[in-house]
Design an enzyme around this catalytic site. Sequence first.
Site, PDB file in Angstrom:
ATOM      1  N   LYS A 108       0.857  -1.313  -0.042  1.00  0.00           N
ATOM      2  CA  LYS A 108      -0.085  -0.005   0.081  1.00  0.00           C
ATOM      3  C   LYS A 108       0.957   1.253  -0.104  1.00  0.00           C
ATOM      4  O   LYS A 108       1.905   1.369   0.637  1.00  0.00           O
ATOM      5  CB  LYS A 108      -0.674  -0.202   1.527  1.00  0.00           C
ATOM      6  CG  LYS A 108      -2.110  -0.930   1.022  1.00  0.00           C
ATOM      7  CD  LYS A 108      -3.020  -0.629   0.283  1.00  0.00           C
ATOM      8  CE  LYS A 108      -4.271  -1.459   0.328  1.00  0.00           C
ATOM      9  NZ  LYS A 108      -5.440  -0.960  -0.493  1.00  0.00           N
ATOM     10  N   LYS A 216     -13.506  -8.086  -7.401  1.00  0.00           N
ATOM     11  CA  LYS A 216     -13.967  -8.372  -6.069  1.00  0.00           C
ATOM     12  C   LYS A 216     -15.375  -8.682  -6.169  1.00  0.00           C
ATOM     13  O   LYS A 216     -16.169  -8.337  -6.862  1.00  0.00           O
ATOM     14  CB  LYS A 216     -13.681  -7.395  -5.090  1.00  0.00           C
ATOM     15  CG  LYS A 216     -12.384  -6.836  -5.071  1.00  0.00           C
ATOM     16  CD  LYS A 216     -11.994  -5.772  -4.022  1.00  0.00           C
ATOM     17  CE  LYS A 216     -10.550  -5.106  -4.239  1.00  0.00           C
ATOM     18  NZ  LYS A 216     -10.198  -4.279  -3.269  1.00  0.00           N
TER      19      LYS A 216
HETATM   20  O1  LIG Z   1      -5.649  -6.988  -2.682  1.00  0.00           O
HETATM   21  C1  LIG Z   1      -5.103  -7.177  -1.583  1.00  0.00           C
HETATM   22  O2  LIG Z   1      -4.030  -7.509  -1.412  1.00  0.00           O
HETATM   23  C2  LIG Z   1      -5.874  -7.355  -0.392  1.00  0.00           C
HETATM   24  C3  LIG Z   1      -7.218  -6.298  -0.360  1.00  0.00           C
HETATM   25  C4  LIG Z   1      -7.053  -4.880  -0.393  1.00  0.00           C
HETATM   26  O3  LIG Z   1      -5.897  -4.519  -0.751  1.00  0.00           O
HETATM   27  C5  LIG Z   1      -8.029  -3.939  -0.209  1.00  0.00           C
HETATM   28  C6  LIG Z   1      -9.049  -4.615   0.771  1.00  0.00           C
HETATM   29  C7  LIG Z   1     -10.289  -3.954   1.105  1.00  0.00           C
HETATM   30  C8  LIG Z   1     -10.273  -2.464   0.758  1.00  0.00           C
HETATM   31  C9  LIG Z   1      -9.345  -2.029  -0.243  1.00  0.00           C
HETATM   32  O4  LIG Z   1      -8.942  -0.538   0.104  1.00  0.00           O
HETATM   33  C10 LIG Z   1      -8.157  -2.780  -0.572  1.00  0.00           C
HETATM   34  C11 LIG Z   1      -7.759  -2.580  -2.238  1.00  0.00           C
HETATM   35  O5  LIG Z   1      -7.875  -1.384  -2.435  1.00  0.00           O
HETATM   36  O6  LIG Z   1      -7.417  -3.245  -2.912  1.00  0.00           O
HETATM   37 MG   LIG Z   2      -7.105  -1.847  -4.584  1.00  0.00          MG
END
Ligand SMILES: O=C(O)CCC(=O)C1=CC=C[C@@H](O)[C@@H]1C(=O)O
Ligand SMILES: [Mg+2]
Length: 332
Positions: A108, A216
Amino acid sequence: MLPSLPDLLDRTRIVSLPLNTKFRGVTQREAAIIEGTWAWSEFSPFLEYDAEESANWLTAAIEYGFDPTLERLCAGWVDVNATVPAVRPEEVPGVLARFDGCRTVKVKVAERGQTLADDLARIEAVAATLPEASLRIDANAGWQLDEAEHALREIAKLGITLEYAEQPVATVPELAELRQRIRDLGTRIAADESVRKATDPLAVARAGAADHVIVKVQPLGGIRNAARVVKDAGLTATVSSALDTSVGIVMGAQLAARLPEPRFAAGLGTVSLFAADVLAEPRRPKNGRVSLEVALPRESLLREYRASAEREKWWHERIRACHEVLVARAEA
Ligand SMILES: O=C(O)CCC(=O)C1=CC=C[C@@H](O)[C@@H]1C(=O)O
Ligand SMILES: [Mg+2]
């Protein structure tokens, strides 16, 4: 197909699970776990989402829990990535240690209140901890166009080749422009929010604004619809989760297992960010993958992590509002 509201509420358990790392600004994750007629399923839109948006998440929960025609694979595994929240570099090895055997890492970046230097230090810490891993970043639309270009050039200067950069900027035109600007770097652009929060999830593909899509199950209204978005987008895809409990992770894994090759490690390792879960054996990555086995929540855990009466009431009201949206959509 739509269960009645009383039936749905009767089958629903609201839990509040502690996380071991702050993610999206929260340390506790609330979710509705639903005992469907065919499988346990999950409804867990983030708290700030309104009924119109959350209704898609309810459609997904109903499809998975109640639709007898949905094929549910019960054997096999899918590869997953480790997810590193916007932590300090010294915390990176500890976070990675929770993702057993993962060879792809999503980092992130662009967290509010942090700087590019913080992001670069975190990325370098990941590369130092797992030198063989393949890296992706996720900015959650946190950069302006110039900032994104600068950041991607700085990452390239570290000698790191990213698998892709997820939602570096907010809008479809900005993604398209950034993609042109960084052609020389060869960094692929992935769209997440521009798919899952858009009224038209295919607009980004049509505009040629991304090389890759993130899908998702819950925000896209179920496994079938998410699989259709990938097919119609005509792009490669990564399945990810929404910080789901193990129940939602298995729904995501079902989608990942259906997508055509080449398969990208899915963002379904996030149960490792939870300090507790509803399964006796939480669906955390083992040897870099999670299994497709049926998720059967344990009664004692549903009870132990049951949300407060006040939060339960809030969730029941939310389900009522989303159900109303779905009834209206079915009649329209
Ligand atoms: O993709 C992943 O590695 C895990 C999930 C993830 O990053 C997320 C889960 C939930 C909310 C989001 O902010 C975030 C994403 O942006 O992909
Ligand atoms: Mg994302």
